[in-house]
Structures are given as structure tokens and as C-alpha cells.
Design a protein around this motif. Structure first.
Motif, PDB file in Angstrom:
ATOM      1  N   LYS A  70       2.294   1.758  -3.445  1.00  0.00           N
ATOM      2  CA  LYS A  70       1.288   2.281  -4.373  1.00  0.00           C
ATOM      3  C   LYS A  70       1.043   3.769  -4.130  1.00  0.00           C
ATOM      4  CE  LYS A  70      -2.331  -0.484  -5.033  1.00  0.00           C
ATOM      5  NZ  LYS A  70      -3.388  -1.468  -4.699  1.00  0.00           N
ATOM      6  N   GLN A  71       1.091   4.190  -2.874  1.00  0.00           N
ATOM      7  CA  GLN A  71       0.902   5.609  -2.565  1.00  0.00           C
ATOM      8  C   GLN A  71       2.073   6.436  -3.083  1.00  0.00           C
ATOM      9  OE1 GLN A  71       0.347   5.807   1.658  1.00  0.00           O
ATOM     10  NE2 GLN A  71      -1.848   5.417   1.526  1.00  0.00           N
TER      11      GLN A  71
ATOM     12  N   ASN B 223       1.738   6.759  -6.645  1.00  0.00           N
ATOM     13  CA  ASN B 223       0.444   7.365  -6.951  1.00  0.00           C
ATOM     14  C   ASN B 223      -0.343   6.538  -7.978  1.00  0.00           C
ATOM     15  OD1 ASN B 223      -1.605   9.228  -6.687  1.00  0.00           O
ATOM     16  ND2 ASN B 223      -0.760  10.616  -8.229  1.00  0.00           N
ATOM     17  N   ILE B 224      -0.504   5.251  -7.664  1.00  0.00           N
ATOM     18  CA  ILE B 224      -1.272   4.361  -8.522  1.00  0.00           C
ATOM     19  C   ILE B 224      -2.369   3.686  -7.713  1.00  0.00           C
ATOM     20  CG2 ILE B 224       0.575   3.901 -10.174  1.00  0.00           C
ATOM     21  CD1 ILE B 224       1.113   1.297  -8.671  1.00  0.00           C
ATOM     22  N   ASP B 225      -3.435   3.279  -8.391  1.00  0.00           N
ATOM     23  CA  ASP B 225      -4.529   2.597  -7.717  1.00  0.00           C
ATOM     24  C   ASP B 225      -4.503   1.099  -7.957  1.00  0.00           C
ATOM     25  OD1 ASP B 225      -5.546   4.976  -6.713  1.00  0.00           O
ATOM     26  OD2 ASP B 225      -6.715   5.349  -8.529  1.00  0.00           O
ATOM     27  N   LYS B 226      -4.208   0.715  -9.188  1.00  0.00           N
ATOM     28  CA  LYS B 226      -4.189  -0.710  -9.506  1.00  0.00           C
ATOM     29  C   LYS B 226      -2.813  -1.095 -10.036  1.00  0.00           C
ATOM     30  CE  LYS B 226      -6.147   0.290 -13.979  1.00  0.00           C
ATOM     31  NZ  LYS B 226      -7.004  -0.092 -15.042  1.00  0.00           N
TER      32      LYS B 226
ATOM     33  N   GLU C 284       1.305   1.493 -16.431  1.00  0.00           N
ATOM     34  CA  GLU C 284       1.095   2.687 -15.598  1.00  0.00           C
ATOM     35  C   GLU C 284       2.209   2.823 -14.557  1.00  0.00           C
ATOM     36  OE1 GLU C 284      -0.650   6.162 -14.188  1.00  0.00           O
ATOM     37  OE2 GLU C 284      -1.087   5.043 -16.017  1.00  0.00           O
TER      38      GLU C 284
ATOM     39  N   GLU D 217       0.828  -1.215   0.000  1.00  0.00           N
ATOM     40  CA  GLU D 217       0.000   0.000   0.000  1.00  0.00           C
ATOM     41  C   GLU D 217       0.859   1.260   0.000  1.00  0.00           C
ATOM     42  OE1 GLU D 217      -3.264   0.227  -0.504  1.00  0.00           O
ATOM     43  OE2 GLU D 217      -3.130  -1.929  -0.806  1.00  0.00           O
TER      44      GLU D 217
END
Length: 122
Positions: free
Chosen positions: A61-62, A65-68, A73, A58
Motif C-alpha cells: 500500500k505504501q 501510495n494508497i490508503d484503502k 484507485e 502495508e
């Protein structure tokens, strides 16, 4: 008179010392119980990956700056953030290293899922 005051001070010190020792033991037990509860929620692999890079998935990902978890990406965000935070262009080496660690953590996740999906070759 002084004898009684000394006895009173010694008795009071003993009571306070025992209460303090009991409170410390209770706090240690509560801390260990909390650690067990929190530690059991994560799998062994998650704890191992977190200790290797120092980041959870997590957090990685933060940072990027990605969600999936999309390879295209992730690479795009990584390249952009790495270039923007280049020391030569006034960026921060610390932030750049955090970006690298985040990418490594996400790559570890991809490798773990890829290894679990691939059937063993005989």
C-alpha cells in the motif's frame, strides 16, 4: 613462577570461555522467544503471502501510495507509476518491479478475501 602464571592464564581463559558460552546461549534463547512472539501475531496466510511476493500488505500500500483497498484507485496508481518508471523514459527497472510486486500482493489480498466471501458451490 612461570608454572603459576600459566595456570592463572588457563583458569582465566576457562572462566571467560564459560561466560561467553553462557552469554551466547542466553542470546539465542532470547532471539527465539522474540521470534515466537512476533511470528504468532501473523496468521499463516499472511506469512505465506509475504513470502511469495516479499512484501507485506502495508508495504504494498505504501509503494502504490494508497490508503484503502479500492480496485479503481489501485489500478489508476499502478498504471501511472508503471508508466512514469518505464526504462525507456528514464525510469528505473527496479522501482518498476517493486510496483509490479506491490500490485501482485494487493491482488493476492483481493483474491483471498473474494475466496473467503464466496460460498462453496455444490
Amino acid at each position: 613462577m612461570a608454572k603459576y602464571i600459566a595456570q592463572l592464564i588457563v583458569a582465566g581463559s576457562q572462566v571467560i570461555g564459560r561466560a561467553f558460552a553462557r552469554a551466547v546461549k542466553e542470546e539465542i534463547a532470547a532471539s527465539q522467544d522474540a521470534a515466537k512472539r512476533l511470528g504468532n501475531n501473523k496468521t499463516r496466510a499472511e506469512r505465506l503471502n509475504n513470502t511469495k511476493t516479499g512484501l507485506s500488505l502495508e508495504e504494498a500500500k505504501q509503494i502504490l501510495n494508497i490508503d484503502k483497498l479500492d480496485v479503481e484507485e489501485i489500478n489508476k496508481r499502478y498504471d501511472h507509476l508503471f508508466k512514469v518508471n518505464d526504462k525507456g523514459s528514464g525510469g528505473s527497472f527496479y522501482i518498476q518491479s517493486k510496483i509490479v510486486r506491490a500490485k501482485e500482493r494487493i491482488d493476492m489480498e483481493f483474491n483471498a478475501t473474494k475466496a473467503s466471501e464466496d460460498p462453496p458451490k455444490v
